[in-house]
Design an enzyme around this catalytic site. Structure first.
Site: not given
Lengths: 330, 327
Positions: A63, A132
């Site tokens: 990321e 998440h």
């Protein structure tokens, strides 16, 4: 007369990206599993077949590098759309988004442009639990140099994404996992919704409910229930947190004299606090007939158990109760 | 040190003049900045690259004007070597409106986009992913430029190093990763922070070539970077170069250098990259002492001019604080 189609939020985002990519070679998409897999939520499904792997760039699970790669590409003339698989992963990309993308233009004396969009799904409700399911948009909205968008409908998603990609500055585009399958009328042709324009999703005269993302739908549902009790709720969706259309919020509160702010993120330090402050500091303050009510998530990591998960964030009955509470105040 | 190839001189006289001049500009610029900090004439902080002139000047010397660099917090040398105007750099350090960032960036954030310098960076390793992105643009738009990514030994222990090198490798991006190993990340010695002899050994892990070179030998820097740049331009992807060098000054202005000995510093000063280049030029008969002294004096005058320009430049107006704000 073209018949207005109904397509899903997910399809609207895909359609906007595809149409922009057909218009400009500078626009491309990068992200994890966005190729043949079609993205974790299927948003880019089919795109690699049309645009190929050069422009639908499947990335490693890196990321920091992919966010920084988008910044570097934007700085040198591309218009990357980065799909960050879950908005929780912004934690790993934060240096590149906060210290690089947001800073370069100002820090370099105005010479640099960073036209990039980070598309990322936030929110709870999928049973994916604490890592998440977060709603971290207030972090990004706090940073000078980032625009922050939270579309609540397929129509808004398409138009706002067009505006975000056309913008010469970094935009964090928060999608909501539970909205991907929701449908509404969406024009086929490409259109732009300017960043910084709130939308009154339902007009009403008794109470203003300012809601973001999925909470717009919960607020509309609450409004329908309250209508049966003769209560006329106005639902305002800011659509973009930065820039924020303060004027529309202030006008609505001046009209109704009562305000409920509802957002999914943890209440403490959430963006709803900013909205409340905007009203409290504005001329609308004098028009308030009751204390403002703010509904947000509980200060907990999102739990796994489905009932606990629902309990962690505001639901329709909470909004109904809040509206009644503000109306009961005299 | 292993893998070090012998320097091969193939310079023209004009190139030699240019390189020596640039090295002196870098040294005098940073020595002047050091002096001004000591006298309290510049505020904030700064990171000086005195002693590292061969890496900045040598690496940039083999780039084409269209090529780009990403720089670091210790970036004055890279900036000058990529063609920046020392006047506007000094003005930036003085916080003046005429500076590269209109006085809003300071020492750690000078960018010169017109000359292909995508900016110094206050975040260690922050420029590595940016370099991959700039290289991706070159590849996707077929622009033919290469990105030279400067970073230090400290950055090689950042996650962005691993992620960025892997990304550049799998996508065969036209980028050269150039590690200036000056032996210390602030106070952290490479002996303490690495369990390997050479940072460039990590190249194997990414399936790319690695090279360890003497960073105080400008000719060796040029040779190695030239090979890596050619490889990148030909579409074969990145190279990791580790140039061993040394910063003569402390990490930043408030460093008492307790973590290293004065003897070690003296040993490295004896390997002064400018003195070595002068000796080489003399030996090869490219420049005589008088010419080289004049080059030195000329560079010193330019830095004095830069100071005068900075001092006489206006401060930014307070109203300018919101210029270039969009969100």
């Amino acid at each position: 007369m073209a018949v207005m189609r109904e397509i899903t939020y997910q399809e609207a985002i895909r359609e906007a990206m595809s149409q922009m990519m057909r218009e400009s070679d500078d626009v491309f998409v990068m992200g994890e599993d966005i190729g043949v897999y079609g993205g974790a939520f299927g948003v880019t499904r089919g795109m690699i077949e049309e645009f190929g792997s050069e422009r639908i760039r499947n990335t490693p699970i890196s990321e920091s590098a992919i966010a920084g790669c988008a910044v570097g590409a934007a700085l040198t003339g591309m218009r990357p759309i980065l799909e960050l698989q879950f908005s929780d992963f912004i934690t790993i990309a934060t240096d590149q988004i906060v210290n690089q993308a947001a800073k370069l233009r100002y820090m370099f004396g105005g010479k640099a442009k960073v036209p990039m969009v980070v598309r990322t799904p936030g929110g709870s409700g999928t049973g994916a639990a604490a890592q998440h399911s977060q709603s971290l948009e207030a972090w990004m909205a706090h940073i000078p140099g980032l625009k922050v968008v939270q579309p609540s409908t397929a129509y808004d998603a398409k138009g706002l994404l067009k505006a975000a990609v056309d913008d010469d500055n970094p935009v964090i585009f928060y999608e909501h996992k539970l909205l991907y399958r929701t449908k509404c009328h969406v024009p086929e042709s490409l259109y732009s919704i300017p960043l910084g324009q709130a939308d009154v999703k339902r007009e009403g005269k008794d109470v203003t409910v300012v809601a973001t993302s999925i909470m717009v739908h919960k607020a509309l549902e609450a409004a329908r229930l309250l209508e049966q009790d003769g209560i006329d709720v106005e639902v305002v969706d800011p659509r973009t947190l930065v820039p924020l259309d303060e004027e529309t919020l202030v006008q609505s509160v001046k009209k109704t004299g009562r305000l409920v702010v509802v957002y999914e993120a943890v209440k403490r330090g959430g963006f709803g606090a900013e909205i409340v402050s905007v009203i409290a500091e504005s001329e609308a303050f004098d028009y308030l007939d009751a204390p403002i009510v703010r509904l947000g998530g509980l200060p907990v990591p999102i739990p796994y158990n489905p009932e606990l998960e629902k309990h962690a964030v505001p639901q329709v009955p909470d909004i109904v109760e809040a509206v009644k509470r503000t109306l009961a105040y005299s | 040190m292993p893998n070090i190839t012998q320097s091969t001189l193939k310079l023209t006289r004009d190139e030699a003049v240019h390189l020596l001049h640039q090295m002196w500009l870098v040294r005098f610029f940073d020595e002047k900045v050091d002096e001004f900090f000591a006298r309290g004439l510049i505020h904030g902080t700064t990171h000086l690259c005195v002693g590292q002139e061969a890496t900045a000047v040598g690496a940039c010397a083999v780039l084409r004007p269209m090529d780009k660099i990403t720089s670091t917090h210790r970036g004055h040398g890279h900036c000058i070597a990529k063609g920046a105007d020392p006047k506007r750099m000094m003005a930036e350090l003085f916080g003046r409106e005429t500076g590269y960032c209109k006085g809003k960036g300071g020492s750690m954030h000078i960018a010169d986009l017109e000359k292909g310098n995508l900016g110094a960076n206050g975040i260690v390793g922050g420029g590595i992913p940016l370099a991959t992105g700039a290289a991706l643009t070159s590849k996707m738009k077929q622009l033919g430029y290469v990105v030279l990514c400067f970073f230090g030994d400290g950055a090689a222990n950042e996650g962005s190093f691993h992620e960025g090198l892997n990304l550049a490798s799998i996508w065969k991006l036209p980028v050269v990763f150039f590690c200036e190993n000056n032996q210390y990340g602030m106070s952290g010695s490479v002996k303490e922070m690495f369990n390997i002899e050479n940072i460039a050994d990590r190249a194997k892990a990414y399936g790319i070539p690695g090279a360890v070179i003497d960073g105080n030998d400008i000719v060796q820097v040029m040779d190695t970077v030239e090979t890596a740049v050619q490889r990148a331009r030909d579409g074969h992807g990145p190279t990791l170069i580790e140039a061993k060098t040394y910063r003569w000054k402390g990490h930043s202005k408030s460093d008492a250098r307790k973590y290293r000995t004065r003897e070690e510093e003296q040993a490295w000063r004896a390997r002064d990259p400018i003195a070595r280049f002068r000796a080489l030029l003399l030996e090869e008969g490219l420049l005589d002492v008088g010419t080289m002294d004049e080059i030195e004096r000329e560079a010193a005058r330019e830095i004095e001019d830069a100071v005068a320009y900075a001092e006489s430049s206006p401060m930014p107006a307070l109203e300018s604080i919101l210029d270039d704000v969009y969100a």
